[in-house]
Design an enzyme around this catalytic site. Structure first.
Site, PDB file in Angstrom:
ATOM      1  N   TYR A  66       0.647  -1.201  -0.066  1.00 38.32           N
ATOM      2  CA  TYR A  66       0.044   0.127   0.075  1.00 38.32           C
ATOM      3  C   TYR A  66       0.780   1.362  -0.145  1.00 38.32           C
ATOM      4  CZ  TYR A  66      -4.180  -2.607   0.181  1.00 38.32           C
ATOM      5  OH  TYR A  66      -5.470  -3.236  -0.201  1.00 38.32           O
ATOM      6  N   ARG A  69       1.791   2.003  -3.441  1.00 40.56           N
ATOM      7  CA  ARG A  69       0.602   2.459  -4.370  1.00 40.56           C
ATOM      8  C   ARG A  69       0.284   3.773  -3.957  1.00 40.56           C
ATOM      9  NH1 ARG A  69      -4.015  -1.749  -3.481  1.00 40.56           N
ATOM     10  NH2 ARG A  69      -4.932  -0.087  -4.892  1.00 40.56           N
ATOM     11  N   GLN A 101     -15.424   2.418  -7.475  1.00 42.56           N
ATOM     12  CA  GLN A 101     -14.781   1.277  -6.994  1.00 42.56           C
ATOM     13  C   GLN A 101     -13.073   1.786  -6.745  1.00 42.56           C
ATOM     14  OE1 GLN A 101     -15.723  -2.724  -8.537  1.00 42.56           O
ATOM     15  NE2 GLN A 101     -16.152  -1.080 -10.303  1.00 42.56           N
ATOM     16  N   HIS A 119     -15.065   1.272  -1.998  1.00 44.56           N
ATOM     17  CA  HIS A 119     -13.920   0.562  -1.490  1.00 44.56           C
ATOM     18  C   HIS A 119     -12.789   1.179  -0.761  1.00 44.56           C
ATOM     19  CE1 HIS A 119     -14.659  -2.751  -5.085  1.00 44.56           C
ATOM     20  NE2 HIS A 119     -15.705  -2.616  -3.972  1.00 44.56           N
ATOM     21  N   CYS A 134      -6.351   3.682  24.946  1.00 42.00           N
ATOM     22  CA  CYS A 134      -4.984   3.897  24.858  1.00 42.00           C
ATOM     23  C   CYS A 134      -4.569   4.173  23.291  1.00 42.00           C
ATOM     24  CB  CYS A 134      -4.104   2.517  25.344  1.00 42.00           C
ATOM     25  SG  CYS A 134      -4.592   1.069  24.476  1.00 42.00           S
ATOM     26  N   CYS A 151      -1.087  -1.221  23.244  1.00 37.43           N
ATOM     27  CA  CYS A 151      -1.873  -2.319  23.037  1.00 37.43           C
ATOM     28  C   CYS A 151      -1.399  -2.894  21.836  1.00 37.43           C
ATOM     29  CB  CYS A 151      -3.274  -2.278  23.258  1.00 37.43           C
ATOM     30  SG  CYS A 151      -3.940  -1.579  21.756  1.00 37.43           S
ATOM     31  N   ASN A 213     -15.475   0.477 -22.156  1.00 41.31           N
ATOM     32  CA  ASN A 213     -14.319  -0.585 -21.768  1.00 41.31           C
ATOM     33  C   ASN A 213     -13.795  -0.933 -23.188  1.00 41.31           C
ATOM     34  OD1 ASN A 213     -12.597  -2.657 -20.776  1.00 41.31           O
ATOM     35  ND2 ASN A 213     -14.018  -2.716 -19.109  1.00 41.31           N
ATOM     36  N   PRO A 214     -12.269  -0.838 -23.100  1.00 43.70           N
ATOM     37  CA  PRO A 214     -11.625  -1.352 -24.537  1.00 43.70           C
ATOM     38  C   PRO A 214     -11.609  -3.105 -24.712  1.00 43.70           C
ATOM     39  CG  PRO A 214      -9.993  -0.688 -22.924  1.00 43.70           C
ATOM     40  CD  PRO A 214     -11.191  -0.180 -22.540  1.00 43.70           C
ATOM     41  N   ALA A 231     -11.648   5.235 -21.406  1.00 39.51           N
ATOM     42  CA  ALA A 231     -12.229   6.421 -20.496  1.00 39.51           C
ATOM     43  C   ALA A 231     -11.657   7.866 -21.029  1.00 39.51           C
ATOM     44  CB  ALA A 231     -11.808   6.003 -19.107  1.00 39.51           C
TER      45      ALA A 231
HETATM   46  C1  BJW Z   1      -9.808   0.325 -19.346  1.00 39.53           C
HETATM   47  C2  BJW Z   1      -9.056   0.814 -19.396  1.00 39.53           C
HETATM   48  C3  BJW Z   1      -9.147   2.367 -20.092  1.00 39.53           C
HETATM   49  C4  BJW Z   1      -8.278  -0.963 -18.752  1.00 39.53           C
HETATM   50  N1  BJW Z   1     -10.376   2.712 -20.199  1.00 39.53           N
HETATM   51  N2  BJW Z   1     -11.249   0.670 -19.310  1.00 39.53           N
HETATM   52  C5  BJW Z   1     -21.662 -12.318  -5.328  1.00 39.53           C
HETATM   53  C6  BJW Z   1     -21.286 -13.217  -6.193  1.00 39.53           C
HETATM   54  C7  BJW Z   1     -19.812 -13.754  -6.096  1.00 39.53           C
HETATM   55  C8  BJW Z   1     -19.114 -13.204  -4.916  1.00 39.53           C
HETATM   56  C9  BJW Z   1     -19.483 -12.287  -4.046  1.00 39.53           C
HETATM   57  C10 BJW Z   1     -20.761 -11.806  -4.376  1.00 39.53           C
HETATM   58  N3  BJW Z   1     -20.981 -10.938  -3.106  1.00 39.53           N
HETATM   59  C11 BJW Z   1     -19.758 -10.805  -2.520  1.00 39.53           C
HETATM   60  C12 BJW Z   1     -18.908 -11.420  -3.049  1.00 39.53           C
HETATM   61  C13 BJW Z   1     -17.586 -11.745  -2.240  1.00 39.53           C
HETATM   62  C14 BJW Z   1     -16.499 -10.606  -2.895  1.00 39.53           C
HETATM   63  C15 BJW Z   1     -16.575 -10.832  -4.587  1.00 39.53           C
HETATM   64  O1  BJW Z   1     -16.950  -9.990  -5.131  1.00 39.53           O
HETATM   65  N4  BJW Z   1     -15.699 -11.803  -5.029  1.00 39.53           N
HETATM   66  C16 BJW Z   1     -15.493 -11.866  -6.504  1.00 39.53           C
HETATM   67  C17 BJW Z   1     -14.017 -11.704  -6.706  1.00 39.53           C
HETATM   68  C18 BJW Z   1     -15.863 -13.291  -6.604  1.00 39.53           C
HETATM   69  N5  BJW Z   1     -16.690  -9.390  -2.356  1.00 39.53           N
HETATM   70  C19 BJW Z   1     -16.730  -8.822  -1.178  1.00 39.53           C
HETATM   71  O2  BJW Z   1     -16.010  -9.665  -0.409  1.00 39.53           O
HETATM   72  C20 BJW Z   1     -16.808  -7.494  -0.824  1.00 39.53           C
HETATM   73  N6  BJW Z   1     -17.715  -7.312   0.464  1.00 39.53           N
HETATM   74  C21 BJW Z   1     -18.931  -8.019   0.386  1.00 39.53           C
HETATM   75  O3  BJW Z   1     -19.448  -8.466  -0.290  1.00 39.53           O
HETATM   76  O4  BJW Z   1     -19.256  -7.947   1.807  1.00 39.53           O
HETATM   77  C22 BJW Z   1     -20.293  -8.652   2.116  1.00 39.53           C
HETATM   78  C23 BJW Z   1     -20.073  -9.241   3.515  1.00 39.53           C
HETATM   79  C24 BJW Z   1     -21.346  -9.890   3.815  1.00 39.53           C
HETATM   80  C25 BJW Z   1     -21.338 -10.507   5.142  1.00 39.53           C
HETATM   81  C26 BJW Z   1     -20.015 -10.403   5.800  1.00 39.53           C
HETATM   82  C27 BJW Z   1     -19.181  -9.957   5.308  1.00 39.53           C
HETATM   83  C28 BJW Z   1     -19.173  -9.325   4.269  1.00 39.53           C
HETATM   84  C29 BJW Z   1     -15.809  -6.533  -0.838  1.00 39.53           C
HETATM   85  C30 BJW Z   1     -14.933  -6.380  -2.044  1.00 39.53           C
HETATM   86  C31 BJW Z   1     -13.732  -5.306  -1.862  1.00 39.53           C
HETATM   87  C32 BJW Z   1     -13.068  -5.172  -3.151  1.00 39.53           C
HETATM   88  N7  BJW Z   1     -11.729  -4.646  -2.787  1.00 39.53           N
HETATM   89  C33 BJW Z   1     -10.656  -4.411  -3.805  1.00 39.53           C
HETATM   90  C34 BJW Z   1      -9.372  -3.839  -3.083  1.00 39.53           C
HETATM   91  C35 BJW Z   1      -9.578  -2.336  -2.923  1.00 39.53           C
HETATM   92  C36 BJW Z   1      -8.464  -2.146  -1.880  1.00 39.53           C
HETATM   93  C37 BJW Z   1      -7.322  -1.810  -2.833  1.00 39.53           C
HETATM   94  O5  BJW Z   1      -7.421  -1.140  -3.840  1.00 39.53           O
HETATM   95  O6  BJW Z   1      -6.297  -2.450  -2.584  1.00 39.53           O
HETATM   96  O7  BJW Z   1     -11.314  -3.333  -4.748  1.00 39.53           O
HETATM   97  S1  BJW Z   1     -10.385  -5.833  -5.010  1.00 39.53           S
HETATM   98  C38 BJW Z   1     -10.229  -4.814  -6.434  1.00 39.53           C
HETATM   99  O8  BJW Z   1     -11.188  -5.240  -7.465  1.00 39.53           O
HETATM  100  C39 BJW Z   1     -10.525  -3.662  -5.987  1.00 39.53           C
HETATM  101  C40 BJW Z   1     -11.527  -2.959  -7.169  1.00 39.53           C
HETATM  102  O9  BJW Z   1     -12.132  -1.665  -6.979  1.00 39.53           O
HETATM  103  C41 BJW Z   1     -12.017  -4.134  -7.395  1.00 39.53           C
HETATM  104  C42 BJW Z   1     -12.856  -4.115  -8.799  1.00 39.53           C
HETATM  105  O10 BJW Z   1     -11.759  -4.259  -9.832  1.00 39.53           O
HETATM  106  P1  BJW Z   1     -11.867  -3.623 -11.110  1.00 39.53           P
HETATM  107  O11 BJW Z   1     -12.093  -1.869 -10.687  1.00 39.53           O
HETATM  108  O12 BJW Z   1     -13.257  -3.787 -11.873  1.00 39.53           O
HETATM  109  O13 BJW Z   1     -10.583  -3.526 -11.821  1.00 39.53           O
HETATM  110  P2  BJW Z   1     -10.143  -4.807 -12.797  1.00 39.53           P
HETATM  111  O14 BJW Z   1      -8.589  -4.615 -13.001  1.00 39.53           O
HETATM  112  O15 BJW Z   1     -10.944  -5.998 -12.450  1.00 39.53           O
HETATM  113  O16 BJW Z   1     -10.548  -4.318 -14.213  1.00 39.53           O
HETATM  114  C43 BJW Z   1     -10.173  -3.255 -15.084  1.00 39.53           C
HETATM  115  C44 BJW Z   1     -10.750  -3.026 -16.279  1.00 39.53           C
HETATM  116  O17 BJW Z   1     -10.540  -1.737 -16.910  1.00 39.53           O
HETATM  117  C45 BJW Z   1     -10.807  -4.336 -17.128  1.00 39.53           C
HETATM  118  O18 BJW Z   1     -12.013  -4.622 -17.590  1.00 39.53           O
HETATM  119  C46 BJW Z   1     -10.213  -3.549 -18.299  1.00 39.53           C
HETATM  120  O19 BJW Z   1     -10.580  -4.049 -19.890  1.00 39.53           O
HETATM  121  C47 BJW Z   1     -10.514  -2.130 -18.019  1.00 39.53           C
HETATM  122  N8  BJW Z   1      -9.696  -1.207 -18.889  1.00 39.53           N
HETATM  123  N9  BJW Z   1      -7.734   0.182 -19.523  1.00 39.53           N
HETATM  124  C48 BJW Z   1     -11.307   2.111 -19.593  1.00 39.53           C
HETATM  125  N10 BJW Z   1      -7.993   3.011 -20.330  1.00 39.53           N
END
Ligand code: BJW
Length: 243
Positions: A66, A69, A101, A119, A134, A151, A213-214, A231
């Protein structure tokens, strides 16, 4: 569906929502999660790294990831896509709800306000365990990560890891925007992470949903239109004023 058609939809939409993912910031130089995974952490999936269990097992490694980043984000700037959204919000107060996100803060730095950050925020910290008196009585001890001198409670990034609840008031506001919008633009997300991806699916039922999305995403099949492009290229064309 052409860009011109989607521009027409936008003109006719009173309530617009925009949901952004990591691709939104790619052209600012911020790496996405699931595209080309290069560098020190290439062998980890975010699902394995962005968890409380990973932090408890190896807080120094996760803290360093982190810190790297945070440093990287401090050195980049919002791109033309961030700026196009912010300018649209300024020209049309209250018409566009921005849901992200991303944790990088680039929407705010472009001038967007009231950003629904699902997020969390990369630059903020919070306590790993509920703070005791504390923890609050004195500044944390420097370290990787900083800790309570009394702690040992650790500071952690104020982001949402897998298995953690999203901030309830932020998710509720995003859900409301998705369920009541006429049009949602879904920009730069793979659409695999929930509940964020569910917002796009809800918007497709409420009104029109357009993917920008590309590359292919999990949300393409549900979308009313898919615009293949980046974007920073497409958002200025979509959101600029009519001549
Ligand atoms: C371009 C481009 C350009 C390239 N222009 N585009 C239902 C079904 C299945 C699973 C679950 C569900 N509900 C919940 C879950 C579990 C889980 C989950 O989703 N798992 C799946 C992976 C299967 N979700 C969770 O755990 C969430 N919490 C939750 O549901 O709590 C409920 C709960 C209930 C009871 C008890 C406890 C909890 C929390 C999710 C947290 C996600 N965190 C992260 C990290 C954040 C911190 C950090 O930055 O370190 O968030 S993971 C990571 O993925 C980050 C992102 O925000 C997130 C999404 O990723 P994103 O933004 O889509 O990025 P990419 O890389 O995947 O895609 C990039 C895209 O850009 C691509 O498509 C490219 O083509 C495109 N691109 N260049 C436009 N120039």
């Amino acid at each position: 569906m052409t860009l011109g058609t989607v521009r027409g939809w936008l003109r006719g939409a009173n309530r617009i929502a925009v949901l952004t993912g990591a691709g939104m910031s790619a052209e600012s130089g911020v790496p996405t999660f699931r595209d080309a995974q290069t560098g020190l952490w290439a062998r980890f999936r975010p699902e394995d790294l962005a968890t409380e269990a990973a932090f408890r097992a190896n807080p120094g490694n996760v803290w360093d990831w982190y810190a790297m980043r945070r440093q990287m984000v401090a050195g980049v700037a919002p791109n033309a896509g961030h700026i196009a959204i912010a300018r649209f919000q300024q020209r049309h107060p209250g018409r566009l709800t921005l849901i992200t996100q991303n944790v990088d803060g680039l929407h705010e730095r472009a001038g967007s306000t009231s950003v629904l950050a699902l997020h969390g925020r990369l630059l903020d910290d919070k306590w790993l365990d509920p703070p005791r008196a504390c923890c609050l009585a004195q500044p944390p001890l420097d370290g990787r990560p900083p800790r309570c001198a009394a702690c040992g409670n650790l500071r952690r990034p104020a982001v949402v890891w897998f298995g953690e609840m999203l901030p309830p008031e932020v998710l509720a506001a995003a859900d409301e925007a998705a369920r009541t919008c006429d049009l949602m633009l879904v920009v730069g997300t793979s659409g695999v992470v929930y509940p964020a991806a569910g917002l796009a699916r809800a918007a497709a039922t409420a009104g029109r949903m357009v993917v920008v999305n590309p590359e292919a995403s999990e949300l393409d099949d549900t979308a009313h239109a898919v615009l293949r492009g980046t974007a920073a290229t497409l958002l200025p064309q979509l959101l600029q004023e009519e001549p």
